[in-house]
Every structure is written in C-alpha cells, then in structure tokens.
Design a protein around this motif. Structure first.
Motif, PDB file in Angstrom:
ATOM      1  N   ILE A  15       0.768  -0.773  -0.221  1.00 10.18           N
ATOM      2  CA  ILE A  15       0.042   0.215  -0.048  1.00 10.18           C
ATOM      3  C   ILE A  15       0.592   1.334  -0.117  1.00 10.18           C
ATOM      4  O   ILE A  15       1.385   1.619   0.324  1.00 10.18           O
ATOM      5  CB  ILE A  15      -0.805   0.426   0.888  1.00 10.18           C
ATOM      6  N   GLY A  16       0.461   2.018  -1.098  1.00 10.28           N
ATOM      7  CA  GLY A  16       0.904   3.812  -0.889  1.00 10.28           C
ATOM      8  C   GLY A  16       2.050   3.510  -1.977  1.00 10.28           C
ATOM      9  O   GLY A  16       2.841   4.598  -2.354  1.00 10.28           O
ATOM     10  N   LYS A  18       3.604   3.833  -5.859  1.00  9.54           N
ATOM     11  CA  LYS A  18       2.950   4.620  -7.240  1.00  9.54           C
ATOM     12  C   LYS A  18       4.166   3.517  -7.900  1.00  9.54           C
ATOM     13  O   LYS A  18       5.071   2.811  -8.503  1.00  9.54           O
ATOM     14  CB  LYS A  18       3.864   6.007  -7.129  1.00  9.54           C
ATOM     15  N   TRP A  30      -0.196   4.592 -10.965  1.00  9.99           N
ATOM     16  CA  TRP A  30      -1.631   4.048 -10.323  1.00  9.99           C
ATOM     17  C   TRP A  30      -1.181   4.195  -8.808  1.00  9.99           C
ATOM     18  O   TRP A  30       0.131   4.538  -8.417  1.00  9.99           O
ATOM     19  CB  TRP A  30      -1.622   2.511 -10.396  1.00  9.99           C
ATOM     20  N   GLU A  31      -1.976   4.352  -7.859  1.00  8.39           N
ATOM     21  CA  GLU A  31      -1.389   4.213  -6.541  1.00  8.39           C
ATOM     22  C   GLU A  31      -2.529   2.879  -5.767  1.00  8.39           C
ATOM     23  O   GLU A  31      -2.786   2.768  -6.259  1.00  8.39           O
ATOM     24  CB  GLU A  31      -1.371   5.374  -5.943  1.00  8.39           C
ATOM     25  N   ILE A  33      -3.819   0.811  -3.347  1.00 11.36           N
ATOM     26  CA  ILE A  33      -4.923   2.190  -2.089  1.00 11.36           C
ATOM     27  C   ILE A  33      -4.988   0.008  -0.916  1.00 11.36           C
ATOM     28  O   ILE A  33      -5.269   0.333  -0.529  1.00 11.36           O
ATOM     29  CB  ILE A  33      -5.936   1.890  -2.387  1.00 11.36           C
ATOM     30  N   ALA A  34      -5.182  -0.831  -1.491  1.00 13.67           N
ATOM     31  CA  ALA A  34      -5.575  -2.294  -0.838  1.00 13.67           C
ATOM     32  C   ALA A  34      -4.446  -3.167  -1.077  1.00 13.67           C
ATOM     33  O   ALA A  34      -3.964  -3.600  -3.076  1.00 13.67           O
ATOM     34  CB  ALA A  34      -7.233  -2.361  -1.050  1.00 13.67           C
ATOM     35  N   ARG A  43      -5.628   3.601  -7.808  1.00 13.07           N
ATOM     36  CA  ARG A  43      -6.036   4.580  -7.935  1.00 13.07           C
ATOM     37  C   ARG A  43      -5.038   5.648  -8.394  1.00 13.07           C
ATOM     38  O   ARG A  43      -4.676   5.636  -8.672  1.00 13.07           O
ATOM     39  CB  ARG A  43      -6.403   5.580  -6.492  1.00 13.07           C
ATOM     40  N   GLU A  50     -11.090   4.587  -9.090  1.00 18.30           N
ATOM     41  CA  GLU A  50     -10.602   3.173  -8.169  1.00 18.30           C
ATOM     42  C   GLU A  50     -11.106   2.026  -8.903  1.00 18.30           C
ATOM     43  O   GLU A  50     -12.343   2.323  -9.345  1.00 18.30           O
ATOM     44  CB  GLU A  50     -11.122   3.669  -6.864  1.00 18.30           C
ATOM     45  N   SER A  52     -10.492  -2.997  -8.113  1.00 17.99           N
ATOM     46  CA  SER A  52      -9.876  -3.677  -7.679  1.00 17.99           C
ATOM     47  C   SER A  52      -9.960  -4.763  -8.543  1.00 17.99           C
ATOM     48  O   SER A  52     -10.980  -4.862  -9.145  1.00 17.99           O
ATOM     49  CB  SER A  52     -10.733  -4.254  -6.367  1.00 17.99           C
TER      50      SER A  52
END
Length: 74
Positions: A15-16, A18, A30-31, A33-34, A43, A50, A52
C-alpha cells in the motif's frame, strides 16, 4: 530437453506504492490502495478512479521518473 523458459512471479505490492503500468488495458499511473492474496486495489492519481483487480502485474524494473506522467499538452 533444455529450452528457453520465461519465468514470472507476482509483484509483492505494498500500500502506498506508486506504479506505472507500461502497456495493456490498465496502462498508466496508479497508486496502490489495497492488497490481499488475490486482488490489488489501485487509484488513478489524476482522476481519482479506483479499481480492484485480480493481481496481474509482474515487476520489470524500478526507475526514478516523474509521477504521474504529464502529457505533452501540459
């Protein structure tokens, strides 16, 4: 019999992070996030969209670069 074999492994997303996907239908910046065993949540840093998706990316290389990328029009 010996053969040239391409080996792939799933990237250990965190997570986090880039990321920049070079090609395919999810290409772009994209970043993360999960993350779980089967899916990765991403995201878009520009639109905030966003998604998944099933884990699909494989690591190619790491490089310092502008993120998100700017278009030539900017």
């Amino acid at each position: 019999m010996m053969a040239d074999v391409q080996l792939f492994t799933q990237y250990p997303f965190q997570i986090g992070q880039k990321v920049h996907i070079i090609d395919g239908p999810r290409k772009g910046d994209w970043e993360v996030i999960a993350v779980d065993d089967k899916k990765v949540g991403l995201r878009c840093p520009v639109t905030g969209f966003e998604a998944s998706w099933a884990r699909f990316c494989y690591f190619v290389k790491e490089k310092g670069m502008e993120w998100p990328e700017r278009t030539k029009a900017e």
